[in-house]
Design an enzyme around this catalytic site. Structure first.
Site, PDB file in Angstrom:
ATOM      1  N   HIS A   1      -0.223   0.068  10.533  1.00 44.61           N
ATOM      2  CA  HIS A   1       0.807  -0.886  10.141  1.00 44.61           C
ATOM      3  C   HIS A   1       1.964  -0.893  11.128  1.00 44.61           C
ATOM      4  O   HIS A   1       2.184   0.083  11.862  1.00 44.61           O
ATOM      5  CB  HIS A   1       1.362  -0.548   8.755  1.00 44.61           C
ATOM      6  CG  HIS A   1       0.389  -0.735   7.636  1.00 44.61           C
ATOM      7  ND1 HIS A   1       0.387   0.048   6.491  1.00 44.61           N
ATOM      8  CD2 HIS A   1      -0.626  -1.633   7.475  1.00 44.61           C
ATOM      9  CE1 HIS A   1      -0.587  -0.344   5.684  1.00 44.61           C
ATOM     10  NE2 HIS A   1      -1.214  -1.353   6.258  1.00 44.61           N
TER      11      HIS A   1
ATOM     12  N   GLU B   1       0.815  -1.220   0.000  1.00 44.85           N
ATOM     13  CA  GLU B   1       0.000   0.000   0.000  1.00 44.85           C
ATOM     14  C   GLU B   1       0.849   1.272   0.000  1.00 44.85           C
ATOM     15  O   GLU B   1       0.397   2.322   0.459  1.00 44.85           O
ATOM     16  CB  GLU B   1      -0.971  -0.028   1.186  1.00 44.85           C
ATOM     17  CG  GLU B   1      -2.013  -1.144   1.031  1.00 44.85           C
ATOM     18  CD  GLU B   1      -2.671  -1.563   2.336  1.00 44.85           C
ATOM     19  OE1 GLU B   1      -2.241  -1.089   3.415  1.00 44.85           O
ATOM     20  OE2 GLU B   1      -3.604  -2.376   2.285  1.00 44.85           O
TER      21      GLU B   1
ATOM     22  N   ASP C   1      -0.466  -5.497   9.219  1.00 45.44           N
ATOM     23  CA  ASP C   1      -1.477  -4.695   9.901  1.00 45.44           C
ATOM     24  C   ASP C   1      -1.400  -5.019  11.393  1.00 45.44           C
ATOM     25  O   ASP C   1      -1.277  -6.194  11.775  1.00 45.44           O
ATOM     26  CB  ASP C   1      -2.880  -5.064   9.427  1.00 45.44           C
ATOM     27  CG  ASP C   1      -3.271  -4.435   8.112  1.00 45.44           C
ATOM     28  OD1 ASP C   1      -2.484  -3.637   7.573  1.00 45.44           O
ATOM     29  OD2 ASP C   1      -4.361  -4.760   7.607  1.00 45.44           O
TER      30      ASP C   1
END
Length: 589
Positions: free
Chosen positions: A527, A337, A361
């Site tokens: 994260h 991401e 995550d």
């Protein structure tokens, strides 16, 4: 082998000729040689080569000799310095004045000559001139003829050298953004001022369609692709997992086979974009062969790409793994991401340990009561106080399976210590599940595995705060094994096709480490980067070099090593860290 920076060793000496200097020459040079040997025999670069040290041509007693040393270090590619002495020296004349070099000074603790006096004087000069340096002073007095390095001194020398080499290695490199902001995630809003001023890193950015262009126009090594596909067929596709999508969303076998080819090409192309590939010039693509000089990078993926093309999970996983179809190699640092801030701490961890980094995550805190309510079973062992579920959308390094072995226990290892059998064990422990097409409409493959428990790990995260700047969070702890039935029940409450790591932080009973809930509740972003080993103390040293304050950690106070100037900013170590970082500002401003 890449060209890595070197560490410069500066033997300083009392400049008074006629008896004083002559009596110290051999002693001072022997100390410098001992420091160089300590570092080169204990620390390695990412390719396995020893960290190289360069010693000044002679001892440094006056400013002219300082200048000659500085000129040599520039020619030799030095990136940081350690000054050593057993005597009084002329502080401002003999100090390292390069504003970009991380600096340490070891003042020999002996009674015959006042090395400690020079250490105090030169550290005062460093502070006064705004060039913070780390002070190293042995706890016990040594005899003049003793050229050994005491254990406490060696520990600080190596801690400084690890962090300083990391800083010097990233300087002048690039962060490559492929795409832009993913789903509004703050970390993928890349801040070029931060990268330039704090890390000495430039930002490179390309549109995701460059990957598509290279696939469609065949701008990749076709021979390597055939080799990569054969490896993927043998070790990955054979472990293709069950398709949990609804029947109407499942792809056909032909479509899935095409997705495999697509994601393999993606992986090769992303690597080429980061570091270049001379083979591309041979097939007529000179410009594309150059690459972006990227030591780390990230892929936006969601959602514009993943809404109609296979996701980046396979590529991100393989790139961040210590092996692929070309064999065992150094892991790339690459963020899901395009979370550039998580990529930064992944790079920190990688440069400090030379191991692959887990991107996750920080998904869910499970209390003992919640686990008992949902599963009917108790958490035990390291998990007894609760656990944090680290899980990502299938893009976690395969090293993170924990199928490598160190002294009979699971580990993540440096590439030169990994065996072929261990790579096969990591691959065998991983399924490749067809991507959840509610999330990833374009399909792809998500790595599915469970990290083995019992590994010491450190989770970290860099966050940006308006008006404050960058801050670092650190949480040391362990991966843990849960009862298989407990794992199965609570893992299925999220996406069961993704890789899971169960994490138990080490608690201190106060502040954000009062309990496991507080660790989760104080984490600053969605994260975290997870590195093998308890490296919080090394991260703190590294952060202080870069002037990044640490807002949360569970490292013992005795293990904290920062520049001596930090002592002038108050007796509260963490408050002093914030004040010192603000006062001195980033290195490359």
């Amino acid at each position: 082998m890449r060209k890595y920076p070197k560490i410069g060793i500066r033997p300083t000496i009392d400049g008074r000729q006629g008896g004083v200097r002559e009596s110290l020459e051999e002693k001072t040079m022997n100390l410098a040689k001992a420091v160089a040997e300590l570092i080169s025999s204990n620390l390695k670069n990412g390719d396995g080569s020893p960290v190289e040290c360069v010693i000044a041509d002679g001892t440094i007693g006056r400013v002219g000799e300082s200048a000659a040393c500085a000129a040599k270090f520039e020619r030799e590619g030095v990136g940081s310095t350690i000054t050593v002495t057993s005597s009084w020296c002329y502080g401002s004349e003999t100090m390292d004045m390069n504003p970009y070099y991380p600096k340490a000074v070891w003042g020999f603790n002996g009674t015959e000559r006042p090395g400690a006096v020079y250490l105090a004087a030169v550290l005062a000069s460093h502070s006064q001139k705004g060039l913070p340096a780390f002070g190293i002073y042995g706890h016990e007095v040594q005899d003049l003829q003793d050229n050994t390095i005491p254990e406490d001194v060696a520990g600080k020398l190596l801690r400084f050298a690890r962090a300083a080499q990391a800083v010097a290695t990233m300087r002048g490199q690039s962060y490559l953004s492929i795409g832009s902001v993913s789903m509004g995630i703050a970390g993928s809003m890349v801040n070029p001022d931060f990268f330039q001023k704090y890390l000495g890193v430039r930002n490179e950015s390309i549109d995701s369609t460059e990957i598509l262009r290279r696939i469609q126009e065949g701008i990749y090594d076709h021979e390597e692709f055939e080799k990569a596909m054969a490896w993927t067929e043998r070790y990955c596709k054979v472990n293709e997992g069950a398709d949990f999508n609804r029947p109407e969303k499942q792809k056909s076998r032909e479509e899935k086979d095409k997705d495999w080819e697509f994601v393999v090409k993606m992986t090769i192309i992303i690597r080429d974009l980061m570091q270049g590939n001379p083979k591309l010039e041979a097939i007529g693509f000179k410009e594309e062969s150059i690459g972006h000089n990227a030591i780390f990078g990230g892929f936006q993926g969601q959602r514009q790409w993943t809404d109609f093309l296979p996701n980046g999970d396979f590529s991100e996983t393989i790139l961040t793994t210590s092996f692929d179809w070309n064999g065992i190699r150094e892991a790339y640092t690459f963020a899901t991401e395009n979370d550039s801030l998580n990529a930064v701490v992944m790079l920190f961890g990688h440069l400090l340990t030379n191991t692959a980094q887990i991107f996750s995550d920080v998904r869910t805190y499970w209390s003992p009561d919640a686990v008992k309510r949902v599963t009917g079973k108790e958490l035990t062992g390291l998990a007894a106080n609760g656990v944090i579920h680290l899980i990502n959308s299938g893009a976690t390094t395969l090293d993170g399976t924990g199928r490598m072995d160190l002294d009979g226990r699971p580990a993540l290892k440096e590439p030169w210590n990994i065996t072929e059998e261990e790579t096969k064990a990591c691959l065998a422990a991983t399924n490749w599940s067809p991507a959840n097409r509610d999330y990833f409409r374009g399909g792809g493959y998500s790595s599915t595995f469970l990290t083995r428990g019992g590994m010491p790990v450190t989770m970290s995260r860099l966050n940006m705060v308006d008006g404050l700047g960058p801050v670092l969070q650190i949480a040391e702890g362990w991966t843990v094994d849960l009862d298989p039935e407990v794992h199965d029940i609570i893992n299925r409450r999220t996406d069961k096709t993704w890789p899971t790591t169960w994490f138990a932080p080490r608690l201190t009973g106060k502040g954000p480490f009062k309990d496991v809930y507080s660790v989760m509740n104080n984490w600053g972003a969605n994260h975290g980067a997870i590195s093998y080993g308890h490296i919080g103390q090394d991260l703190i040293t590294l952060a202080s070099i870069l002037r990044i304050p640490v807002c949360m950690h569970n490292v013992d106070e005795d293990e904290i090593f920062r520049p001596s100037a930090w002592n002038a900013f108050g007796m509260d170590k963490e408050g002093a860290d914030f004040r010192a970082c603000k006062n001195f500002g980033p290195i490359y401003k």
